[in-house]
Design an enzyme around this catalytic site. Structure first.
Site, PDB file in Angstrom:
ATOM      1  N   TRP A  76       0.585  -1.468  -0.121  1.00  0.00           N
ATOM      2  CA  TRP A  76      -0.224   0.082   0.244  1.00  0.00           C
ATOM      3  C   TRP A  76       0.734   1.536   0.110  1.00  0.00           C
ATOM      4  O   TRP A  76       1.034   2.572  -0.444  1.00  0.00           O
ATOM      5  CB  TRP A  76      -0.900   0.290   1.494  1.00  0.00           C
ATOM      6  CG  TRP A  76      -2.462   1.207   0.995  1.00  0.00           C
ATOM      7  CD1 TRP A  76      -2.225   1.520   2.102  1.00  0.00           C
ATOM      8  CD2 TRP A  76      -2.698   1.608   0.337  1.00  0.00           C
ATOM      9  NE1 TRP A  76      -3.281   2.434   2.341  1.00  0.00           N
ATOM     10  CE2 TRP A  76      -4.193   2.514   0.620  1.00  0.00           C
ATOM     11  CE3 TRP A  76      -3.166   1.690  -0.813  1.00  0.00           C
ATOM     12  CZ2 TRP A  76      -4.675   2.546  -0.581  1.00  0.00           C
ATOM     13  CZ3 TRP A  76      -3.771   1.785  -2.284  1.00  0.00           C
ATOM     14  CH2 TRP A  76      -4.299   2.770  -1.128  1.00  0.00           C
ATOM     15  N   LYS A 107      -5.093   1.084   8.717  1.00  0.00           N
ATOM     16  CA  LYS A 107      -6.051   1.016   9.082  1.00  0.00           C
ATOM     17  C   LYS A 107      -5.764  -0.173  10.445  1.00  0.00           C
ATOM     18  O   LYS A 107      -5.476  -0.819   9.794  1.00  0.00           O
ATOM     19  CB  LYS A 107      -6.811   0.048   7.953  1.00  0.00           C
ATOM     20  CG  LYS A 107      -7.013   1.479   6.960  1.00  0.00           C
ATOM     21  CD  LYS A 107      -8.014   0.483   5.366  1.00  0.00           C
ATOM     22  CE  LYS A 107      -8.561   1.737   3.900  1.00  0.00           C
ATOM     23  NZ  LYS A 107      -8.425   0.749   3.317  1.00  0.00           N
ATOM     24  N   GLY A 152     -10.453   4.523   2.356  1.00  0.00           N
ATOM     25  CA  GLY A 152     -11.562   3.599   0.999  1.00  0.00           C
ATOM     26  C   GLY A 152     -11.159   2.404   0.396  1.00  0.00           C
ATOM     27  O   GLY A 152     -10.686   1.328   0.767  1.00  0.00           O
ATOM     28  N   THR A 182      -9.798  -0.158  -1.650  1.00  0.00           N
ATOM     29  CA  THR A 182      -9.133   0.050  -2.437  1.00  0.00           C
ATOM     30  C   THR A 182      -7.893  -0.282  -2.220  1.00  0.00           C
ATOM     31  O   THR A 182      -7.882  -1.369  -1.177  1.00  0.00           O
ATOM     32  CB  THR A 182      -8.221   1.698  -2.624  1.00  0.00           C
ATOM     33  OG1 THR A 182      -7.865   1.881  -1.097  1.00  0.00           O
ATOM     34  CG2 THR A 182      -8.481   2.476  -2.935  1.00  0.00           C
ATOM     35  N   LYS A 202     -13.458  -2.625   9.384  1.00  0.00           N
ATOM     36  CA  LYS A 202     -13.968  -3.465   7.905  1.00  0.00           C
ATOM     37  C   LYS A 202     -12.809  -4.479   7.920  1.00  0.00           C
ATOM     38  O   LYS A 202     -13.376  -5.827   7.082  1.00  0.00           O
ATOM     39  CB  LYS A 202     -14.212  -3.117   6.729  1.00  0.00           C
ATOM     40  CG  LYS A 202     -12.623  -1.771   6.484  1.00  0.00           C
ATOM     41  CD  LYS A 202     -11.605  -2.891   5.488  1.00  0.00           C
ATOM     42  CE  LYS A 202     -10.537  -1.770   5.374  1.00  0.00           C
ATOM     43  NZ  LYS A 202      -9.914  -3.053   4.509  1.00  0.00           N
ATOM     44  N   THR A 241     -13.403  -5.388   1.211  1.00  0.00           N
ATOM     45  CA  THR A 241     -12.807  -6.631   1.702  1.00  0.00           C
ATOM     46  C   THR A 241     -13.689  -7.850   2.246  1.00  0.00           C
ATOM     47  O   THR A 241     -12.557  -8.579   2.303  1.00  0.00           O
ATOM     48  CB  THR A 241     -12.333  -6.047   3.221  1.00  0.00           C
ATOM     49  OG1 THR A 241     -11.518  -4.548   2.410  1.00  0.00           O
ATOM     50  CG2 THR A 241     -11.160  -6.219   3.116  1.00  0.00           C
ATOM     51  N   GLU A 287      -4.465  -7.320   9.093  1.00  0.00           N
ATOM     52  CA  GLU A 287      -4.470  -5.978  10.054  1.00  0.00           C
ATOM     53  C   GLU A 287      -5.463  -6.033  10.774  1.00  0.00           C
ATOM     54  O   GLU A 287      -6.063  -6.501  12.416  1.00  0.00           O
ATOM     55  CB  GLU A 287      -4.638  -4.360  10.063  1.00  0.00           C
ATOM     56  CG  GLU A 287      -3.019  -3.659   8.726  1.00  0.00           C
ATOM     57  CD  GLU A 287      -2.658  -2.927   9.940  1.00  0.00           C
ATOM     58  OE1 GLU A 287      -3.006  -3.476  11.584  1.00  0.00           O
ATOM     59  OE2 GLU A 287      -1.852  -1.717   9.749  1.00  0.00           O
TER      60      GLU A 287
END
Length: 336
Positions: A16, A110, A141, A143, A196, A253, A286
């Site tokens: 990322w 995140k 977002g 991605t 999420k 996700t 995560e």
């Protein structure tokens, strides 16, 4: 909105961080990417690739990497944090004394810190100068890093209590392939990105158990309700969870094959042990640690989050996945 050329430090050379650094470099900014691995720094600077985390993707030749953390931020107007949340505090402690006046601190990672149950903005509030902490920008977002690096159409949100900082990040990132919206709800954007990942593990478990599309759709919907309840308890705006950082990221996700968290859940549903699953992965999922931090946060705030609770029990208390789903389905009937 086209921005002037910025001097930007991106802290974190995973998939990322590299994808975002590459996007910024493609937009004409002077980007310095800090990576922990010495061999990765050499590869980015010589071969213009990141075979460890983003294999097969050519990087911008002008993207420069460094292994010097303090040197990476020297003189930079924007510092973008993209390290795992569980090590973020240590990184911030190292760089905080060198952050200059007017520097924008943004974060694209995140999660919620397990030890303190704090979001990254709250950690920044403890460790950074007041101006930098107040102007913090949360990026989130739907991605996947690989798709961003491949320049496939992607949308994110930049949230800050200081509108000028959100707009600055919007201008720095925006391109025909990458659209950025601004927002003022930092708490909601951060919570959406954290919760999420936990719901995605649950969705993967359902898929691994072969429970079908009905179950997954219901789980996503009820997971969104749990996200919203936690958000309300922490002062977030409910509308945020209907946007990119909430519903958008949750759907991606929970359904996308590139999701590391969904993959962990899928393999758990198929009967693999968590330690074996994580042992096979180079990149961080995560949601594994965030399941524990969100579960503890929900208990502290008195927020009902049954999907998070069962996911936590599967991950950290060895509860059989089928038993957890049976318990969810057998809960007392109620109105939606």
């Amino acid at each position: 909105m086209k921005s002037k050329s910025e001097q930007i430090a991106v802290i974190g050379g995973g998939s990322w961080g590299t994808a975002l650094a590459n996007r910024l470099a493609a937009n004409g900014h002077d980007v310095l990417l800090w990576a922990y691995e010495e061999e990765l720094v050499r590869e980015i600077n010589t071969a213009h690739t990141n075979s460890l985390y983003l294999s097969g993707i050519p990087l911008q030749p002008k993207l420069v990497a460094t292994g010097d953390l303090r040197g990476a931020i020297d003189g930079r107007g924007i510092i973008l944090l993209v390290t795992p949340v569980q090590v973020m505090r240590g990184v911030l402690k190292q760089i905080a004394p060198a952050i200059g006046n007017g520097t924008v601190i943004a974060n694209a990672s995140k999660g919620i810190e397990l030890e303190t149950l704090q979001t990254v903005s709250q950690i920044c509030g403890q460790l950074l100068p007041p101006e930098a902490a107040e102007g913090y920008v949360a990026l989130s977002g739907p991605t996947f890093a690989r798709e961003v690096a491949q320049e496939l159409p992607s949308l994110i949100v930049a949230a800050s209590r200081v509108e000028a900082n959100a707009r600055r990040m919007q201008a720095a990132f925006s391109s025909p392939q990458f659209r950025v919206y601004t927002n003022s709800d930092v708490t909601g954007v951060e919570l959406g990105g954290a919760v999420k990942n936990v719901i995605a593990i649950a969705a993967g478990i359902c898929d691994g158990l072969g429970f079908g599309h009905n179950a997954r759709a219901a789980l996503i919907t009820r997971g969104l309700a749990e996200m919203n309840r936690l958000g309300r308890a922490m002062g977030a705006q409910p509308a945020t969870f209907a946007g990119l950082a909430g519903m958008g990221d949750l759907v991606l996700t929970c359904t996308g094959d590139l999701s590391r968290n969904r993959t962990v859940g899928f393999k758990l549903g198929q009967g693999m042990r968590l330690a074996d699953i994580l042992g096979e992965m180079r990149m961080v999922a995560e949601g594994v640690k965030t399941a524990e931090s969100v579960h503890q946060l929900a208990l502290r705030l008195g927020v009902e989050m049954p999907i998070v609770e069962k996911t936590y029990q599967i991950l950290h208390e060895d509860k059989p996945a089928r038993e957890a789903v049976t318990e969810l389905m057998a809960r007392d009937l109620k109105a939606e």
